[in-house]
Design a protein around this motif. Structure first.
Motif, PDB file in Angstrom:
ATOM      1  N   TYR A 109       1.541  22.312  66.596  1.00 45.77           N
ATOM      2  CA  TYR A 109       1.557  22.421  67.697  1.00 45.77           C
ATOM      3  C   TYR A 109       0.649  23.635  68.102  1.00 45.77           C
ATOM      4  CZ  TYR A 109       5.379  18.938  68.274  1.00 45.77           C
ATOM      5  OH  TYR A 109       6.024  17.809  68.060  1.00 45.77           O
ATOM      6  N   THR A 110       0.325  23.981  69.820  1.00 47.39           N
ATOM      7  CA  THR A 110      -0.751  24.733  70.611  1.00 47.39           C
ATOM      8  C   THR A 110       0.720  25.514  71.350  1.00 47.39           C
ATOM      9  OG1 THR A 110      -2.685  23.948  69.935  1.00 47.39           O
ATOM     10  CG2 THR A 110      -2.907  25.693  71.603  1.00 47.39           C
ATOM     11  N   VAL A 111       0.758  26.430  71.220  1.00 55.79           N
ATOM     12  CA  VAL A 111       1.774  27.730  71.603  1.00 55.79           C
ATOM     13  C   VAL A 111       1.210  28.300  73.132  1.00 55.79           C
ATOM     14  CG1 VAL A 111       4.127  28.620  72.027  1.00 55.79           C
ATOM     15  CG2 VAL A 111       3.291  26.861  70.331  1.00 55.79           C
ATOM     16  N   VAL A 150       8.929  34.460  69.311  1.00 58.24           N
ATOM     17  CA  VAL A 150       7.908  34.736  68.347  1.00 58.24           C
ATOM     18  C   VAL A 150       8.821  34.138  66.943  1.00 58.24           C
ATOM     19  CG1 VAL A 150       7.617  36.070  66.790  1.00 58.24           C
ATOM     20  CG2 VAL A 150       7.385  36.801  69.148  1.00 58.24           C
ATOM     21  N   LEU A 151       9.566  33.507  67.399  1.00 56.30           N
ATOM     22  CA  LEU A 151      10.143  32.880  65.548  1.00 56.30           C
ATOM     23  C   LEU A 151       9.628  31.375  66.262  1.00 56.30           C
ATOM     24  CD1 LEU A 151      11.741  31.335  63.704  1.00 56.30           C
ATOM     25  CD2 LEU A 151      13.863  31.676  65.366  1.00 56.30           C
ATOM     26  N   THR A 152      10.387  31.050  67.699  1.00 53.73           N
ATOM     27  CA  THR A 152       9.757  29.263  68.415  1.00 53.73           C
ATOM     28  C   THR A 152       8.507  29.453  68.238  1.00 53.73           C
ATOM     29  OG1 THR A 152      11.928  29.951  69.278  1.00 53.73           O
ATOM     30  CG2 THR A 152      10.218  28.373  70.784  1.00 53.73           C
ATOM     31  N   LYS A 153       7.628  29.985  68.470  1.00 58.04           N
ATOM     32  CA  LYS A 153       6.319  30.030  68.710  1.00 58.04           C
ATOM     33  C   LYS A 153       5.780  29.483  67.087  1.00 58.04           C
ATOM     34  CE  LYS A 153       1.522  31.774  69.565  1.00 58.04           C
ATOM     35  NZ  LYS A 153       1.235  33.576  69.865  1.00 58.04           N
ATOM     36  N   LYS A 154       6.418  30.561  66.357  1.00 56.30           N
ATOM     37  CA  LYS A 154       5.547  30.098  64.461  1.00 56.30           C
ATOM     38  C   LYS A 154       5.812  29.003  64.430  1.00 56.30           C
ATOM     39  CE  LYS A 154       5.660  34.974  62.620  1.00 56.30           C
ATOM     40  NZ  LYS A 154       6.538  36.145  62.230  1.00 56.30           N
ATOM     41  N   LEU A 155       7.231  28.615  64.617  1.00 55.09           N
ATOM     42  CA  LEU A 155       7.725  26.907  64.064  1.00 55.09           C
ATOM     43  C   LEU A 155       7.491  25.740  65.364  1.00 55.09           C
ATOM     44  CD1 LEU A 155      10.245  24.940  62.979  1.00 55.09           C
ATOM     45  CD2 LEU A 155      11.676  25.129  65.618  1.00 55.09           C
ATOM     46  N   LEU A 156       6.286  25.775  65.987  1.00 55.75           N
ATOM     47  CA  LEU A 156       5.928  24.598  66.910  1.00 55.75           C
ATOM     48  C   LEU A 156       4.694  24.828  66.058  1.00 55.75           C
ATOM     49  CD1 LEU A 156       7.808  25.247  70.833  1.00 55.75           C
ATOM     50  CD2 LEU A 156       7.562  23.367  68.667  1.00 55.75           C
ATOM     51  N   THR A 157       3.902  25.913  65.714  1.00 56.04           N
ATOM     52  CA  THR A 157       2.387  26.213  65.617  1.00 56.04           C
ATOM     53  C   THR A 157       2.100  25.451  63.986  1.00 56.04           C
ATOM     54  OG1 THR A 157       2.428  28.251  67.078  1.00 56.04           O
ATOM     55  CG2 THR A 157       1.272  27.651  65.156  1.00 56.04           C
ATOM     56  N   GLU A 176      10.251  32.118  77.665  1.00 54.31           N
ATOM     57  CA  GLU A 176      12.012  32.397  76.722  1.00 54.31           C
ATOM     58  C   GLU A 176      10.793  34.260  76.763  1.00 54.31           C
ATOM     59  OE1 GLU A 176      14.292  33.992  75.154  1.00 54.31           O
ATOM     60  OE2 GLU A 176      14.421  31.733  74.829  1.00 54.31           O
ATOM     61  N   ASP A 177      12.169  34.855  77.384  1.00 54.82           N
ATOM     62  CA  ASP A 177      12.050  36.474  77.409  1.00 54.82           C
ATOM     63  C   ASP A 177      12.572  37.131  76.726  1.00 54.82           C
ATOM     64  OD1 ASP A 177      15.767  36.600  79.086  1.00 54.82           O
ATOM     65  OD2 ASP A 177      15.182  35.189  78.432  1.00 54.82           O
ATOM     66  N   ASP A 178      13.677  36.693  75.720  1.00 56.70           N
ATOM     67  CA  ASP A 178      13.859  37.007  74.469  1.00 56.70           C
ATOM     68  C   ASP A 178      12.669  37.263  73.587  1.00 56.70           C
ATOM     69  OD1 ASP A 178      14.656  37.286  71.163  1.00 56.70           O
ATOM     70  OD2 ASP A 178      16.540  38.365  72.504  1.00 56.70           O
ATOM     71  N   ASP A 179      12.266  38.605  73.314  1.00 59.54           N
ATOM     72  CA  ASP A 179      11.336  38.619  72.091  1.00 59.54           C
ATOM     73  C   ASP A 179      11.467  37.634  70.798  1.00 59.54           C
ATOM     74  OD1 ASP A 179      10.077  39.869  74.505  1.00 59.54           O
ATOM     75  OD2 ASP A 179      10.123  41.692  73.275  1.00 59.54           O
ATOM     76  N   ALA A 180      11.828  38.614  69.679  1.00 60.73           N
ATOM     77  CA  ALA A 180      12.479  37.509  69.012  1.00 60.73           C
ATOM     78  C   ALA A 180      12.720  36.517  68.784  1.00 60.73           C
ATOM     79  CB  ALA A 180      13.534  38.721  68.598  1.00 60.73           C
ATOM     80  N   LEU A 181      13.132  35.637  69.641  1.00 60.05           N
ATOM     81  CA  LEU A 181      13.622  34.634  70.011  1.00 60.05           C
ATOM     82  C   LEU A 181      12.097  33.561  69.959  1.00 60.05           C
ATOM     83  CD1 LEU A 181      15.691  32.275  69.002  1.00 60.05           C
ATOM     84  CD2 LEU A 181      16.059  32.229  71.682  1.00 60.05           C
TER      85      LEU A 181
END
Length: 724
Positions: free
Chosen positions: A628-630, A617-624, A610-615
């Motif tokens: 999940y490991t991201v 970071v959010l997606t990684k936090k959600l999956l983690t 994902e090239d959008d930084d904010a999105l």
């Protein structure tokens, strides 16, 4: 010459005999009386003999004189007749009219020079023969003179295309027609044949004249064709004199203006069609141009007979005489009403397309922003205790974000770049299903009525989108009736023919379902009516509307290959008519939306591109957070590199489709060269139609549209990992 006293006697022999008898009788009486009185008896015998010889001598001299006199008269008559014959022959021979004469045996006795020139046949080859037909025909057949000789009137219809009895010469005939290749030319000939009678009343000869009127005929034919063309012309044509008085108009002028030929001729156009829209300077320039002999071209607003105005394109050409003096004007007028209407529709369509393209373009970035807002908000709610007082604020933020996401979808609907789920449905069922909801929207002070077509109206359409259109139109109608009123929704089947399509400039001939939404509200003026489908245009107060409702409706109907038209006048309400193409499937299917399930996490490793930084970071936090490991990547090249580093560990790739350096589709193509079976989910804020322009995706690919809620994302990830 004095008249002869014997002229009244029937014949020369009788006159001579009568003269001799009179002279002889007088001679005997007077000579005998004188001899008895004057001559002695002894000399009577001798004198009687002498008297007899003298009588013979005198009578002989008298007879000689009488005979010579009569023969002189005969010769004089012969000479006169010969002179008359010669004069007649000379007149015929030198006549400009082609002439020939047939005797009673159908033989040519005269064939003049004009006849030679016309036919190309020499007199020497014709006189004394019956070959005159060869000058006109390629086979032997009677000429008009032959028909007169034979009195064969019944044969005329088989020999001549046009014929009649002569109106000047008794028993004469007239015929005419085209003759091919007469002396090398195609000619139109007038034939006139007249009989010549002898003293006994029998036909002695027939004289036939030929008149070549080819040029006149062609000229007449040209004039006829020109007249027919002018009358049949689709554009209005007006001919005036130098002062502008109308001399002639064609039927198209009557169709255009409403004035008949009789009403127009003799009047000036300014009396009939002048609209008073243009100032005097306009007409002064027009007249200056045409009076100089120049052509004037331009557009002008004129008036129908019923008083309504119409635009026309006009060309006025001066007509000059042989001396170059302008004597008349000819004006060609073309009604521009339909042309301008189609131009306006084209401009409106182009404007809608341009704004739609803009809407589709900004949707991607806007959806990324909304994904971050919604994601962080829902993620925060998941972490907050149920009794936390701050939950209300977060829920308000999510509610606003949801409205923003809905606004984005409306923009995409308007731009016709939001996908639709089109299935066979019955329009009547859609209208009936939403009726109660629409009644709640309009309130109790507005009377709502639905009139449905007796037969089903099968469409291939997205029922939810059509409901959206009806809601938008109903809301618009409610706002136009603040003091209450009436709203009627009807459905019907209509067949549009080519005349309707041509007149209105949209759709194609065929069968359509017609939805009519009519209100008794305030109505609109023309300026407002022309802009109502523009996005963000609204006549409502600030905060009372976004100006997208009608624009969205326009986009939905266009996406369904339909057309939406509006008719409104201030104070007389508004009527929307929607045309949708009918199909012939079975009754519409009803698709029930499945109940949402709670999201389930996992322990798999996910490569997040994902090239959008904010999105990102959010997606990684959600999956983690859900186990999940991201592994992160910020563009397509880095995605391929990270996969090569940890190929065997990665269970799923969650990739944005549009990224810098290398897009998501290209990156996955490279990765599948290494590991073809890798599971992939694409995400994008672009509409499906825009994506097709940017990347080529195979069927069955997993794709999720932004903005996406955390719950929806988690469910999608779990579903793909489980192979469902």
């Amino acid at each position: 010459m004095k008249p002869d006293r014997f002229a009244l006697l029937p014949s020369l022999p009788l006159r001579i005999a009568l003269g001799y008898a009179i002279f002889g009788g007088l001679w005997i009486i007077f000579s005998d009386l004188l001899m008895v009185q004057l001559v002695p008896e002894r000399y009577l015998a001798t004198l009687s003999i002498a008297k007899g010889w003298l009588f013979i001598l005198l009578t002989a001299l008298l007879l000689h004189h009488l005979i010579r006199r009569q023969f002189a008269k005969v010769e004089q008559v012969k000479e006169t007749l010969q002179e008359q014959k010669q004069l007649t022959e000379n007149l015929i021979e030198n006549s400009a009219a082609a002439t020939f004469v047939l005797d009673a045996q159908h033989k040519v006795t005269m064939w003049n020079k004009a006849c030679e020139e016309l036919t190309g046949s020499a007199s020497s080859a014709m006189v004394g023969t019956s070959n005159h037909w060869q000058a006109f025909y390629d086979h032997e057949r009677p000429c008009l003179a032959d028909i007169v000789l034979d009195a064969a009137i019944d044969r005329l219809s088989r020999l001549y295309p046009s014929f009649e009895r002569s109106t000047l010469v008794p028993d004469g005939l007239h015929a005419e027609g085209w003759y091919q290749n007469m002396n090398g030319h195609d000619r139109y000939i007038l034939f006139d044949a007249a009989p010549v009678y002898d003293s006994s009343g029998e036909i002695h000869a027939v004289i036939e004249t030929l008149n070549d009127v080819t040029r006149q005929k062609l000229s007449d034919e040209d004039l006829r064709l020109q007249s027919a063309a002018l009358k049949a012309a689709a554009n209005a044509i007006v001919i005036t004199d130098l002062s502008g008085s109308i001399k002639w108009v064609n039927p198209a002028f009557s169709d255009l203006t409403g004035y008949t030929f009789e009403e127009a001729v003799g009047r000036n156009p300014r009396e009939l069609v002048k609209s008073d829209v243009h100032d005097q300077a306009f007409f002064r320039k027009l007249w200056t141009t045409i009076l100089k002999g120049d052509v004037w071209r331009g557009q002008i607003m004129n008036r129908h007979k019923d008083g309504s105005l119409y635009p026309e394109e006009q060309t006025i050409t001066p007509v000059k005489d042989a001396n170059g003096t302008v004597t008349h004007f000819i004006a060609i007028k073309r009604d521009l009403s339909e042309h301008q209407k189609m131009e306006e529709q084209l401009r409106q369509s182009q404007k809608m397309e341009s704004i739609g393209t803009l809407a589709g373009g900004i949707a991607h970035d806007f959806n990324n922003i909304l994904s971050a807002i919604i994601g962080y908000g829902q993620f925060t709610l998941m972490k907050m205790p149920a009794d936390d007082q701050l939950r209300t604020y977060i829920e308000s933020i999510l509610e606003a974000a949801d409205r923003a996401a809905h606004l984005t979808k409306e923009m995409l609907l308007f731009s016709r770049k939001q996908g639709s789920d089109r299935k066979p449905i019955d329009l009547n069922e859609v209208v009936a299903r939403i009726e109660n909801f629409l009644k709640k929207i309009i309130g109790e002070d507005i009377t709502y009525k639905t009139v449905l077509n007796e037969e089903p109206l099968p469409l291939l359409a997205d029922g939810h989108q059509l409901e959206q259109v009806l809601m938008n139109l109903t809301t618009n109608a409610r706002d136009s009736m603040p003091q209450g009123g009436a709203l009627t929704v009807t459905t019907a089947e209509i067949t549009l023919d080519s005349d309707f399509v041509s007149a209105h400039g949209y759709l194609a001939p065929g069968s359509f379902a017609l939805i009519t939404v009519s209100d008794s509200g305030e109505g609109m003026d023309e300026a407002t009516r022309e802009r109502i489908f523009e996005p963000f245009f609204t006549t409502k107060e600030v905060g009372k509307g976004t100006g997208l409702g009608l624009a969205v409706s326009y986009g939905i109907i266009k996406q369904h290959e339909g057309y939406i038209a509006v008719y409104s006048e201030p104070g007389r309400g508004t009527t929307f008519r929607i045309y949708l193409p009918l199909v012939q499937p079975e009754a519409a299917e009803v698709i029930l939306k499945p109940l949402e399930e709670d999201p389930v996490g996992g322990t798999e490793i996910i490569l997040l591109a994902e090239d959008d930084d904010a999105l990102r970071v959010l997606t990684k936090k959600l999956l983690t957070e859900f186990g999940y490991t991201v592994i992160e990547a910020v563009d397509g090249l880095e995605t391929v590199a990270r996969f090569r580093e940890r190929n065997a560990e990665i269970d799923l790739i969650l990739s944005d489709l549009i990224m810098p350096k290398m897009n998501g589709k290209e990156a996955i193509d490279e990765i599948r060269k290494i590991r073809p079976e890798i599971r992939v989910i694409f995400s994008s804020g672009y509409a499906p139609e825009t994506l097709e322009e940017k990347v080529s995706l195979e069927k069955g690919v997993n794709i999720i549209s932004k903005p996406v809620s955390p719950r929806e994302l988690l469910r999608k990830v779990r579903k793909v990992l489980d192979g469902a």
